[in-house]
Design a protein around this motif. Structure first.
Motif, PDB file in Angstrom:
ATOM      1  N   TYR A 197       6.995   9.300  -1.203  1.00 45.29           N
ATOM      2  CA  TYR A 197       5.918   8.372  -0.844  1.00 45.29           C
ATOM      3  C   TYR A 197       6.505   7.194  -0.058  1.00 45.29           C
ATOM      4  O   TYR A 197       7.675   6.838  -0.218  1.00 45.29           O
ATOM      5  CB  TYR A 197       5.215   7.853  -2.096  1.00 45.29           C
ATOM      6  N   GLN A 210       0.858  -1.189   0.000  1.00 41.50           N
ATOM      7  CA  GLN A 210       0.000   0.000   0.000  1.00 41.50           C
ATOM      8  C   GLN A 210       0.891   1.234   0.000  1.00 41.50           C
ATOM      9  O   GLN A 210       1.576   1.522   0.981  1.00 41.50           O
ATOM     10  CB  GLN A 210      -0.933  -0.001   1.211  1.00 41.50           C
ATOM     11  N   SER A 211       0.899   1.942  -1.154  1.00 40.89           N
ATOM     12  CA  SER A 211       1.693   3.157  -1.280  1.00 40.89           C
ATOM     13  C   SER A 211       0.877   4.333  -0.747  1.00 40.89           C
ATOM     14  O   SER A 211      -0.318   4.443  -1.021  1.00 40.89           O
ATOM     15  CB  SER A 211       2.056   3.394  -2.747  1.00 40.89           C
ATOM     16  N   TYR A 212       1.517   5.170   0.032  1.00 39.89           N
ATOM     17  CA  TYR A 212       0.796   6.320   0.589  1.00 39.89           C
ATOM     18  C   TYR A 212       1.746   7.501   0.771  1.00 39.89           C
ATOM     19  O   TYR A 212       2.969   7.339   0.850  1.00 39.89           O
ATOM     20  CB  TYR A 212       0.142   5.958   1.925  1.00 39.89           C
ATOM     21  N   ASP A 245      -4.039  10.742   2.402  1.00 40.98           N
ATOM     22  CA  ASP A 245      -5.308  10.345   1.802  1.00 40.98           C
ATOM     23  C   ASP A 245      -6.424  10.204   2.829  1.00 40.98           C
ATOM     24  O   ASP A 245      -7.597  10.108   2.456  1.00 40.98           O
ATOM     25  CB  ASP A 245      -5.155   9.033   1.021  1.00 40.98           C
ATOM     26  N   ASP A 246      -6.070  10.203   4.128  1.00 43.32           N
ATOM     27  CA  ASP A 246      -7.113  10.194   5.159  1.00 43.32           C
ATOM     28  C   ASP A 246      -7.988  11.441   5.065  1.00 43.32           C
ATOM     29  O   ASP A 246      -9.126  11.442   5.548  1.00 43.32           O
ATOM     30  CB  ASP A 246      -6.488  10.123   6.552  1.00 43.32           C
ATOM     31  N   GLN A 257      -1.562   9.256   7.084  1.00 38.07           N
ATOM     32  CA  GLN A 257      -1.545   9.249   5.627  1.00 38.07           C
ATOM     33  C   GLN A 257      -2.372  10.408   5.090  1.00 38.07           C
ATOM     34  O   GLN A 257      -3.505  10.632   5.546  1.00 38.07           O
ATOM     35  CB  GLN A 257      -2.101   7.920   5.098  1.00 38.07           C
TER      36      GLN A 257
END
Length: 438
Positions: A303, A128-130, A169-170, A167
Motif C-alpha cells: 500500500y 490517505q492510504s491507498y 479503490d477508484d 488507485q
C-alpha cells in the motif's frame, strides 16, 4: 458484547452530531437576541436537565435526535398558545427574515463544518492510504454479483470508463458505480474486454442477498495478522505471521480463496496447513458457523500513503466531505427516477450501527461520524416541513415575495411534515428489521 459496542458507537456518534447541530441553532439564535427555552440531546422523557439563565439544558431518554426550543417559533413541539399573543422583541417571529434564515441554517452549517474538520484532521494525521492499481498484479476475484455482470477470477482491470486509474479503490467510486453508462476494461488471457454495469446495478449492489458491496476484490496474498482471543483461530493455535497454505484439500494463495474455503467448511472441524518460520505445520480449526476463524489478515500487497500538511489537508478533507453530499444527491436521484429501490438503498439506526461494527476502531469511528455529519446536513436541508429545509423554504419565499405565510399555514405544514418524517422513520426501522431477519 458486539451488539453493545455497535449500539454504543451509534449513540456516541449521534450524540456528537446532534449536539453540534442543535448548538448551531442555539448559538445563532442567542447571537440575534432570541430567547432559547430548551436545548435537548435526545427526545423526552427527560433523564436529566439543568437550567442556566433562560435556557434549560436536558438529556432525553430516546437518543436518536434532539431539539432547540426557541420562543415564538412554530416547531415540532406545536406549542401555539404563545402565538396568539403579540410578538415580543426576544421572539423568533419578531426578528427579520434574514436573521431567522441564518438561525435555521445554523445547524446545517455546523454539521458541514464538523464533517470537513473531521476529514481534515484524519487526512492531516494519517494521510490517505491507498492500494496502487499497478500493485493488483494478480488480478481480481469477483463476488457472485461481480460474476453476474461479467467479471472472472484473474481479470486485471486496466481502465475505468476508458481511462487509466491510479488507485484501486477508484473501481468502487460512486461516480462510476452510479453512472448510467459506466464500464470497466479488463485484461483476460491476453485480450482486452469491456464489462458494462447494468442499469439495475445499484439495486443489485444494495440487495442483502448478494455478496458484499465490493463486487470485486484484489487477489491478495496475505498472512495472519491480529488473532482475536477466544475465537477459532486462537483455539487452533494460529499466530501472527502464519501463512495459510491449505484448507482441507483446497490450496490457498489469496485471501478471497480462504474466505470461500471457510464458508464451504462452516461449522466443521477442518485441517489447516500453515507455514510458520518457513516450516509447514498442520492445525485443526473448528470453523465458526459464519464461515470465519477470527483473525485480521495482513495484506502482502504494498500500500502507498499520500501525506498532507494541515493546510493541504483542508481542501482534501473538504473534497471528501462534499463528495459524500454529491453521492447522496445521485442516490436520491436514482430513487426518484425509479432506477434504485428505496427499500434496498435506505438504512436506519440498525444499518448504521452495523456499519460502525462490533469492534471499536478509532479511524473508522471518526470516518463514519464525519460521513454521517454530512448526510445529516444534507437530509436536514431537504425542503420538507418539520426539517430545517422546510423552514428555509418558507423563509426564502417570505424574503423573495415580501409576504410571510400565516401562523396557521405554518402550523399545519409542521403537522404534515412530522407525519411524513414519522412515516419515514417507521419505514426505515422496519426495513432494517426485515433485511436483518430475512
Amino acid at each position: 458484547m458486539d451488539i453493545l459496542i455497535m449500539a454504543g458507537q451509534l449513540i456516541l456518534g449521534l450524540t456528537i452530531l446532534v449536539g453540534v447541530h442543535e448548538m448551531g441553532h442555539m448559538l445563532t439564535a442567542k447571537w440575534f437576541g432570541m430567547r432559547v427555552e430548551k436545548f435537548a440531546i435526545g427526545f423526552p422523557p427527560k433523564l436529566f436537565g439543568k437550567k442556566f439563565g433562560e435556557t434549560e439544558y436536558m438529556i432525553g431518554a430516546v437518543p436518536l435526535g434532539g431539539f432547540v426550543k426557541i420562543t415564538g417559533m412554530i416547531d415540532e413541539s406545536l406549542d401555539t398558545e404563545a402565538m396568539s399573543q403579540e410578538p415580543q422583541p426576544y421572539e423568533f417571529r419578531a426578528k427579520p427574515a434574514w436573521q431567522r434564515l441564518i438561525v435555521m441554517l445554523g445547524g446545517i452549517i455546523v454539521n458541514v463544518l464538523t464533517g470537513i474538520l473531521i476529514f481534515t484532521i484524519l487526512t492531516a494525521k494519517y494521510g490517505q492510504s491507498y492500494l496502487p492499481a499497478s500493485e493488483v498484479r494478480f488480478g481480481v476475484v469477483p463476488s457472485k454479483l461481480g460474476e453476474e455482470i461479467g467479471f472472472r477470477k484473474g481479470d486485471k482491470i486496466v481502465k475505468i470508463n476508458g481511462r487509466p486509474f491510479e488507485q484501486f479503490d477508484d473501481v468502487y467510486d460512486p461516480e462510476v458505480v452510479m453512472g448510467n453508462q459506466s464500464y470497466y476494461t479488463v485484461e483476460r488471457n491476453g485480450q482486452l474486454l469491456d464489462i458494462k454495469l447494468p442499469g439495475d446495478f445499484m439495486d443489485r449492489l444494495s440487495d442483502s442477498q448478494n455478496d458484499p458491496a465490493r463486487f470485486v476484490e484484489p487477489l491478495n496474498p496475505f498472512e495472519v495478522g491480529e488473532v482475536v482471543a477466544g475465537r477459532a483461530a486462537a483455539k487452533a493455535g494460529l499466530q501472527p505471521g502464519d501463512r495459510i497454505l491449505r484448507v482441507g484439500d483446497r490450496e490457498i494463495n489469496f485471501f478471497p480463496e480462504l474466505q470461500q474455503a471457510l464458508k464451504d467448511n462452516a461449522g466443521k472441524a477442518t485441517a489447516l496447513l500453515v507455514q510458520r518460520n518457513s516450516q509447514p505445520i498442520t492445525l485443526t480449526a473448528n470453523v465458526e458457523e459464519e464461515g470465519t476463524l477470527g483473525f485480521l489478515p495482513k495484506s502482502l500487497l504494498q500500500y502507498s500513503t499520500k501525506d498532507y500538511s494541515f493546510i493541504e489537508a483542508i481542501p482534501a478533507g473538504a473534497s471528501q466531505a462534499f463528495g459524500i453530499v454529491s453521492n447522496q444527491v445521485q442516490a436520491f436521484g436514482k430513487i426518484f427516477r425509479g432506477e434504485a429501490s428505496a427499500s434496498k438503498s435506505l438504512g436506519g439506526p440498525m444499518a448504521i450501527a452495523q456499519t460502525y461494527g462490533g469492534t471499536f476502531n478509532w479511524i473508522k469511528f471518526w470516518t463514519l461520524t464525519g460521513m454521517l455529519s454530512m448526510v445529516l446536513a444534507f437530509m436536514n436541508l431537504l425542503p420538507i416541513p418539520a426539517l430545517d429545509g422546510g423552514h428555509v423554504m418558507f423563509l426564502t419565499y417570505e424574503m423573495v415575495s415580501g409576504r410571510k405565510p400565516s401562523d396557521k399555514f405554518l402550523e399545519n405544514s409542521q403537522k404534515v411534515g412530522m407525519a411524513l418524517l414519522l412515516s419515514l422513520m417507521v419505514f426505515v426501522i422496519f426495513n432494517d428489521l426485515f433485511k436483518t431477519l430475512f
